[in-house]
Design a protein around this motif. Sequence first.
Motif, PDB file in Angstrom:
ATOM      1  N   ARG A  87       0.815 -31.888 -19.172  1.00 24.93           N
ATOM      2  CA  ARG A  87      -0.317 -31.709 -20.077  1.00 24.93           C
ATOM      3  C   ARG A  87      -1.227 -32.928 -19.959  1.00 24.93           C
ATOM      4  O   ARG A  87      -0.755 -34.065 -19.927  1.00 24.93           O
ATOM      5  CB  ARG A  87       0.152 -31.565 -21.526  1.00 24.93           C
ATOM      6  N   TYR A  88      -2.522 -32.698 -19.896  1.00 30.27           N
ATOM      7  CA  TYR A  88      -3.482 -33.789 -19.779  1.00 30.27           C
ATOM      8  C   TYR A  88      -4.510 -33.698 -20.896  1.00 30.27           C
ATOM      9  O   TYR A  88      -4.888 -32.594 -21.323  1.00 30.27           O
ATOM     10  CB  TYR A  88      -4.205 -33.739 -18.436  1.00 30.27           C
ATOM     11  N   VAL A  89      -4.971 -34.855 -21.354  1.00 30.43           N
ATOM     12  CA  VAL A  89      -6.013 -34.892 -22.379  1.00 30.43           C
ATOM     13  C   VAL A  89      -7.299 -34.294 -21.814  1.00 30.43           C
ATOM     14  O   VAL A  89      -7.976 -33.483 -22.450  1.00 30.43           O
ATOM     15  CB  VAL A  89      -6.263 -36.340 -22.859  1.00 30.43           C
ATOM     16  N   LYS A  90      -7.629 -34.691 -20.584  1.00 28.72           N
ATOM     17  CA  LYS A  90      -8.789 -34.126 -19.901  1.00 28.72           C
ATOM     18  C   LYS A  90      -8.293 -33.209 -18.784  1.00 28.72           C
ATOM     19  O   LYS A  90      -7.321 -33.537 -18.109  1.00 28.72           O
ATOM     20  CB  LYS A  90      -9.655 -35.244 -19.316  1.00 28.72           C
ATOM     21  N   PRO A  91      -8.956 -32.074 -18.568  1.00 30.07           N
ATOM     22  CA  PRO A  91      -8.543 -31.159 -17.494  1.00 30.07           C
ATOM     23  C   PRO A  91      -8.450 -31.884 -16.151  1.00 30.07           C
ATOM     24  O   PRO A  91      -9.327 -32.684 -15.798  1.00 30.07           O
ATOM     25  CB  PRO A  91      -9.659 -30.114 -17.490  1.00 30.07           C
ATOM     26  N   ARG A  92      -7.390 -31.628 -15.430  1.00 32.81           N
ATOM     27  CA  ARG A  92      -7.169 -32.317 -14.165  1.00 32.81           C
ATOM     28  C   ARG A  92      -6.469 -31.363 -13.208  1.00 32.81           C
ATOM     29  O   ARG A  92      -5.477 -30.743 -13.567  1.00 32.81           O
ATOM     30  CB  ARG A  92      -6.312 -33.563 -14.400  1.00 32.81           C
ATOM     31  N   GLU A  93      -6.988 -31.250 -12.015  1.00 30.74           N
ATOM     32  CA  GLU A  93      -6.392 -30.340 -11.043  1.00 30.74           C
ATOM     33  C   GLU A  93      -6.268 -31.048  -9.705  1.00 30.74           C
ATOM     34  O   GLU A  93      -7.239 -31.603  -9.186  1.00 30.74           O
ATOM     35  CB  GLU A  93      -7.221 -29.069 -10.906  1.00 30.74           C
ATOM     36  N   VAL A  94      -5.077 -31.016  -9.145  1.00 34.42           N
ATOM     37  CA  VAL A  94      -4.826 -31.625  -7.845  1.00 34.42           C
ATOM     38  C   VAL A  94      -5.321 -30.688  -6.760  1.00 34.42           C
ATOM     39  O   VAL A  94      -5.132 -29.470  -6.833  1.00 34.42           O
ATOM     40  CB  VAL A  94      -3.315 -31.898  -7.662  1.00 34.42           C
ATOM     41  N   THR A  95      -5.974 -31.245  -5.737  1.00 35.41           N
ATOM     42  CA  THR A  95      -6.517 -30.448  -4.644  1.00 35.41           C
ATOM     43  C   THR A  95      -5.685 -30.632  -3.376  1.00 35.41           C
ATOM     44  O   THR A  95      -4.820 -31.511  -3.303  1.00 35.41           O
ATOM     45  CB  THR A  95      -7.963 -30.864  -4.341  1.00 35.41           C
ATOM     46  N   ALA A  96      -5.973 -29.821  -2.371  1.00 39.89           N
ATOM     47  CA  ALA A  96      -5.300 -29.952  -1.081  1.00 39.89           C
ATOM     48  C   ALA A  96      -5.615 -31.296  -0.441  1.00 39.89           C
ATOM     49  O   ALA A  96      -4.766 -31.900   0.229  1.00 39.89           O
ATOM     50  CB  ALA A  96      -5.717 -28.806  -0.162  1.00 39.89           C
ATOM     51  N   SER A  97      -6.834 -31.785  -0.657  1.00 43.02           N
ATOM     52  CA  SER A  97      -7.197 -33.115  -0.122  1.00 43.02           C
ATOM     53  C   SER A  97      -6.352 -34.204  -0.769  1.00 43.02           C
ATOM     54  O   SER A  97      -5.910 -35.149  -0.098  1.00 43.02           O
ATOM     55  CB  SER A  97      -8.685 -33.394  -0.371  1.00 43.02           C
TER      56      SER A  97
END
Length: 487
Positions: A258-268
């Motif tokens: 869970r994150y306070v701010k939206p965060r998404e890991v990418t393929a890069s």
Amino acid sequence: MDYRTTTELAKEWGISARRVALLCEEGRLDGAIKKGKTWIIPSNVSKPNDGRTKNIKLYLDEYKRMEQQFNVVYPDSDNATYTSLLNYSDDLGKPFQRWYRYKEGFSIDLVKHLIREYSNRKGIILDPFLGSGSTILAAREMGYEGIGYEVNPFSFFLSECKLRKYSLKDINSFKKSFETILKTAVNKDVKYKLPLLSISNKVFTPEVERYYMSVGTLIEEEKGVNDRVRDLLRIGWLACLESLSRYRKAGNGLKIKRYVKPREVTASDAQVMLLEEYQNIYIDLLRENAWEKYKMFNKSSINMGSDIDAKTVEGIIFSPPYANCFDYTEIYKLELWFGNFVSDYADLKSLRQESLRSHLNSDLANKATLDSDFLNVLLAELKTKDLWDTRIPDMLNAYYADMFTVIEESYKVLRKGGFCCIVVGNSAYGGIVFPADLLLAEHAKKVGFKVDKIEVDRYIITSSQQYEMTKESGKYLRESVVCLVKA
């Protein structure tokens, strides 16, 4: 009728509001009503007698009696030396240790300190619960031979990769392969298959899944590399699994991040993370790689006397699973499944049955007769408590039976004058503290060990409910190093 709150009664009775709430939950305050999350209690209610007081006093007296047998060193003592050495997080930037963030590791510096303190000649250092290999890594650096046991196949694989000898040709082949694979996975359409784990399709975002699993498939398909190189590629890939996933290790399993701010890991991000991991492994191998004096067993250490000659070991250093109901096959299930160490749930069940019986998924069918009067008293008392799982007393019985056996096996394989140091944590259930450090020291003394000292290194933070129930005996909720010498 007038009513009062738990806070008001707590102040009047000299106990905590949490304790008042527990009395309400137990039905010991007549007329108490719960509205939402708040207890409303009649103002004329009387404080009930605390049935715990007599038993707690008896337990405290016995804890003190047991401590008086031994040299117990507390953290605030001038003689305390291990407190700052126990923390594994200090090792995470060191060569080999940085390959994987192992949740239960302990520091190489602690191992070295114990060897310097208790060993006066070179020989074999044994770890019956090898984990990430810290004990044998430290032994290597100090010129000792090493023997390790580890049931968890992922942990065994991690240690094996860190301890194995690699040629310069292996190291260069590794570098060439990871650079090629990470680039190829960006654009190549790679067919991959997720493991049969029930949450496999939820572990990554679709973008990261495609790249990460493509890398894993290319590792298995890589041609012209030997098993040593392929294993290095695998361990680097698995080391990034949790960081790239939607899950994190927490308590007795996994939780969604869970994150306070939206965060998404990418393929890069995945490509960069894998490249950094592989580069660290490559650098460490170039820096130090010339040792083969070790032996490892991917099995339980319960019968290690059948593998090791009697009276041949110089020292034993280990930290067993604590009696906290944590099932490490659950905590490490991503690595176990994605690393193909288990292929179905039957494999997982079999692995759980082989591990030290510190969790409720163990085989608890056979109850042992324990050579400890006080432990048997504690277990009998625990059975009268309202526990979150009625199997907990049986689990503790099995845990101490296994640990007593490990101590007995340790005594057999140690040379005269050899040492055994156990990093262990105490536990509490139903308001009863089970002082593992004192119980193991007491059994070791019966076996024939001299208990040199028990150094208390830090106190354990428990749940608010257990804290309230164990306030009087809280000093015994702790992690300690039990130091033994074979007389």
